[in-house]
Enzyme design. Structure first.
Site, PDB file in Angstrom:
ATOM      1  N   GLY A 116       0.814  -1.213   0.000  1.00 53.89           N
ATOM      2  CA  GLY A 116       0.000   0.000   0.000  1.00 53.89           C
ATOM      3  C   GLY A 116       0.843   1.257   0.000  1.00 53.89           C
ATOM      4  N   SER A 117       1.873   1.268   0.837  1.00 53.78           N
ATOM      5  CA  SER A 117       2.772   2.423   0.903  1.00 53.78           C
ATOM      6  C   SER A 117       3.503   2.615  -0.422  1.00 53.78           C
ATOM      7  CB  SER A 117       3.796   2.229   2.029  1.00 53.78           C
ATOM      8  OG  SER A 117       3.165   2.152   3.281  1.00 53.78           O
ATOM      9  N   ASP A 140       3.407  -9.487   7.367  1.00 57.99           N
ATOM     10  CA  ASP A 140       2.540 -10.385   6.609  1.00 57.99           C
ATOM     11  C   ASP A 140       3.301 -11.160   5.534  1.00 57.99           C
ATOM     12  OD1 ASP A 140       0.552  -9.056   8.086  1.00 57.99           O
ATOM     13  OD2 ASP A 140       0.280  -7.575   6.494  1.00 57.99           O
ATOM     14  N   ARG A 175      -6.586 -28.651  28.000  1.00 56.71           N
ATOM     15  CA  ARG A 175      -7.338 -27.678  27.215  1.00 56.71           C
ATOM     16  C   ARG A 175      -6.900 -27.659  25.754  1.00 56.71           C
ATOM     17  NH1 ARG A 175      -6.668 -22.916  31.725  1.00 56.71           N
ATOM     18  NH2 ARG A 175      -8.535 -23.404  32.970  1.00 56.71           N
ATOM     19  N   ARG A 276      -9.333 -22.194  25.350  1.00 56.04           N
ATOM     20  CA  ARG A 276      -8.893 -20.859  25.715  1.00 56.04           C
ATOM     21  C   ARG A 276      -8.294 -20.198  24.472  1.00 56.04           C
ATOM     22  NH1 ARG A 276     -11.504 -22.029  29.413  1.00 56.04           N
ATOM     23  NH2 ARG A 276     -11.094 -21.815  31.661  1.00 56.04           N
ATOM     24  N   HIS A 282      -0.602  -6.848  18.321  1.00 59.21           N
ATOM     25  CA  HIS A 282       0.580  -6.033  18.049  1.00 59.21           C
ATOM     26  C   HIS A 282       1.833  -6.485  18.774  1.00 59.21           C
ATOM     27  CE1 HIS A 282      -2.627  -3.499  16.479  1.00 59.21           C
ATOM     28  NE2 HIS A 282      -1.705  -2.897  15.769  1.00 59.21           N
ATOM     29  N   VAL A 283       1.702  -7.505  19.634  1.00 60.49           N
ATOM     30  CA  VAL A 283       2.896  -8.077  20.240  1.00 60.49           C
ATOM     31  C   VAL A 283       3.854  -8.563  19.142  1.00 60.49           C
ATOM     32  CG1 VAL A 283       3.743 -10.001  21.644  1.00 60.49           C
ATOM     33  CG2 VAL A 283       1.743  -8.714  22.380  1.00 60.49           C
TER      34      VAL A 283
END
Length: 359
Positions: A116-117, A140, A175, A276, A282-283
């Site tokens: 995009g940039s 990405d 879990r 869970r 953003h980490v």
């Protein structure tokens, strides 16, 4: 001949940006050139007075290379061709940026960004007649014609570490842990981290999934004596009805988010397992860069300056076959790079018995 180069970071931040800036400054110093760091992407060229600073090797030492984010700041808002105004109208402010480039007497602009940039910067360069070199960065990893972009490796490392941390707590409590990761419309982060982190199920936007298939995988693990499972899902995976899951943010922007929770509930109902959900968000962007990202970023920065020295513009630096090369920017942004379903990594995941959600 003495030159002045402008450098800016644009779009979302990621790890490795400062390593690029450092490399550009150091390589430009070799030629005896001046580097101006533009603040907050194109916003620094729109504001009056313009916001920039002269960068030299004393300002970008080894400490800078280790930092996450970008010392110049960045933005993914304010398209100069349709800039949002206070009355909610839009205005074409592209000429203001072009005038700023001329006023600063920039011989070239090095833009660090995604597709995009690059589309915006290339349009500005064409309209304004200034020289542009691009350096790809995106967690990405979906920019065409490059095997890797700055920031991707660190994002994968963070997601892999998250799976490493989720596995023992999943086993302790019997879990199913669902990890939602970024990636926009491409599933590269989920695929790479899923294999590296030992996920049992990897769900990608490129592969439509069947909940019955996912449920069977979990039930088969239970039948084989395993009391837990790890699932990694890319944020762009859709619901069973084919809908995108998005969250509305300040200003009305809608971005991916929430598929993890949706799947957690669906899997719990289908299998009876306690689930869970963890959303990395953003980490994945904020970590100090991995060694690989520092290396790629540094090689990209050096090559970009060398392109300026050679008078080669409208080019994007790229990584191909363990070498730094350069390709036309137009070709790179025209070839969106999603996960190739016939790639070796997809075949590896299947060979390991990892469920990709399809039959």
């Amino acid at each position: 001949m003495t030159k002045t180069i402008g450098i800016l970071t644009s779009g979302g931040d990621c790890a490795g940006l400062n390593a690029v800036i450092r490399a550009v400054v150091h390589r430009a110093a070799h030629y005896g050139w001046t580097v101006l760091g533009i603040r907050d992407g194109t916003m620094g060229l729109l504001d009056r007075p313009m916001r920039y600073e002269t960068l030299d090797v004393t300002k970008v030492d080894g400490t800078v290379m280790r930092l996450g984010g970008t010392i110049l700041g960045t933005t993914n808002k304010g398209n100069p061709f349709a800039f949002p105004m206070p009355d909610r109208s839009t205005k074409d402010r592209s000429d203001e940026i072009i005038e700023a480039v001329r006023e600063l007497k920039l011989d070239a602009v090095i833009g660090i960004g995604g597709d995009g940039s690059f589309a915006i910067l290339r349009r500005l360069a064409t309209q304004g007649g200034f020289n542009l070199v691009g350096i790809p960065k995106t967690i990405d990893n979906d920019i065409g014609l490059t095997e890797v972009a700055v920031g991707f490796d660190t994002a994968v490392s963070v997601a892999t570490e998250a799976l490493d941390r989720l596995q023992p707590t999943a086993a302790s409590h019997a879990r199913v842990m669902v990890l939602e990761v970024m990636g926009r419309d491409a599933g590269h982060i989920a695929l790479h981290a899923g294999i590296a982190g030992g996920a049992d199920v990897i769900l990608l936007p490129e592969i439509p999934y069947d909940l019955d298939v996912v449920a069977k995988k979990i039930l088969d693990l239970r039948a084989g004596g395993r009391n837990s499972a790890l699932i990694i899902v890319s944020e762009a995976v859709r619901t069973l009805e084919g809908k995108m899951v998005k969250v509305e943010h300040h200003g009305g922007a809608r971005r991916y988010g929430g598929i993890g929770q949706y799947l957690g509930e669906a899997i719990s109902q289908a299998t009876g397992a306690e689930t869970r959900v963890t959303v990395l968000g953003h980490v994945q962007r904020g970590s100090p860069p991995s060694a690989q990202d520092r290396l790629v970023a540094t090689a990209f920065g050096v090559h970009a300056v060398d392109l300026v020295a050679d008078g080669k513009f409208d080019r994007m630096v790229a990584w191909s076959n363990r070498r730094v090369v350069d390709v036309p920017i137009a070709d790179a942004i025209a070839r969106y790079q999603a996960v190739d379903l016939e790639s070796d990594l997809v075949k590896t995941a299947r060979a390991l018995g990892i469920c990709l959600g399809d039959r």
